[in-house]
Motif scaffolding. Structure first.
Motif, mmCIF file in Angstrom:
data_model
loop_
_atom_site.group_PDB
_atom_site.id
_atom_site.type_symbol
_atom_site.label_atom_id
_atom_site.label_comp_id
_atom_site.label_asym_id
_atom_site.label_seq_id
_atom_site.Cartn_x
_atom_site.Cartn_y
_atom_site.Cartn_z
ATOM 1 N N TYR A 21 0.828 -1.205 0.000
ATOM 2 C CA TYR A 21 0.000 0.000 0.000
ATOM 3 C C TYR A 21 0.863 1.257 0.000
ATOM 4 C CZ TYR A 21 -3.163 3.571 1.789
ATOM 5 O OH TYR A 21 -3.868 4.719 1.975
ATOM 6 N N CYS A 22 1.846 1.291 0.878
ATOM 7 C CA CYS A 22 2.724 2.466 0.975
ATOM 8 C C CYS A 22 3.529 2.674 -0.301
ATOM 9 C CB CYS A 22 3.653 2.329 2.175
ATOM 10 S SG CYS A 22 2.787 2.421 3.751
ATOM 11 N N ALA A 23 4.006 1.580 -0.887
ATOM 12 C CA ALA A 23 4.770 1.691 -2.130
ATOM 13 C C ALA A 23 3.880 2.223 -3.252
ATOM 14 C CB ALA A 23 5.369 0.343 -2.514
ATOM 15 N N GLY A 24 2.662 1.715 -3.333
ATOM 16 C CA GLY A 24 1.740 2.175 -4.360
ATOM 17 C C GLY A 24 1.359 3.635 -4.193
ATOM 18 N N LEU A 25 1.343 4.087 -2.958
ATOM 19 C CA LEU A 25 1.018 5.486 -2.701
ATOM 20 C C LEU A 25 2.210 6.398 -2.955
ATOM 21 C CD1 LEU A 25 -1.244 7.345 -1.605
ATOM 22 C CD2 LEU A 25 -0.295 6.982 0.660
#
Length: 91
Positions: A21-25
């Motif tokens: 999630y953090c990487a995608g954000l």
């Protein structure tokens, strides 16, 4: 996504989902930062065509509002949710 990560059976799987999630954000912002010189051209184009960008954006907002008032928006969202009803997380 975070609710899914918190409710998973293991802490490891929840951690993997949180990292994804953090990487995608964050990755789009990192990519924009790394390609700053090239993105200046895009930003200058938007600045030069500001009136049209605002008009198109306003038109999209009005169209979305009309779809919401008429109830068509709910039908579209329901249809899209049915397309992803069988989706399972691969991680």
């Amino acid at each position: 996504m975070q609710a899914l990560a918190f409710s998973e059976a293991s802490a490891g799987r929840g951690a993997v989902l949180t990292v994804a999630y953090c990487a995608g954000l964050g990755l789009p912002f990192l990519a924009a930062g790394l390609a700053f010189r090239k993105t200046l051209g895009v930003f200058s184009w938007v600045k030069a065509h500001y009136q049209w960008v605002m008009r198109i954006g306003g038109g999209m907002m009005i169209a979305t509002g009309l779809l919401m008032v008429t109830g068509v928006w709910s039908s579209l969202i329901s249809q899209m949710q049915s397309w992803s009803a069988g989706f399972t997380v691969g991680i």
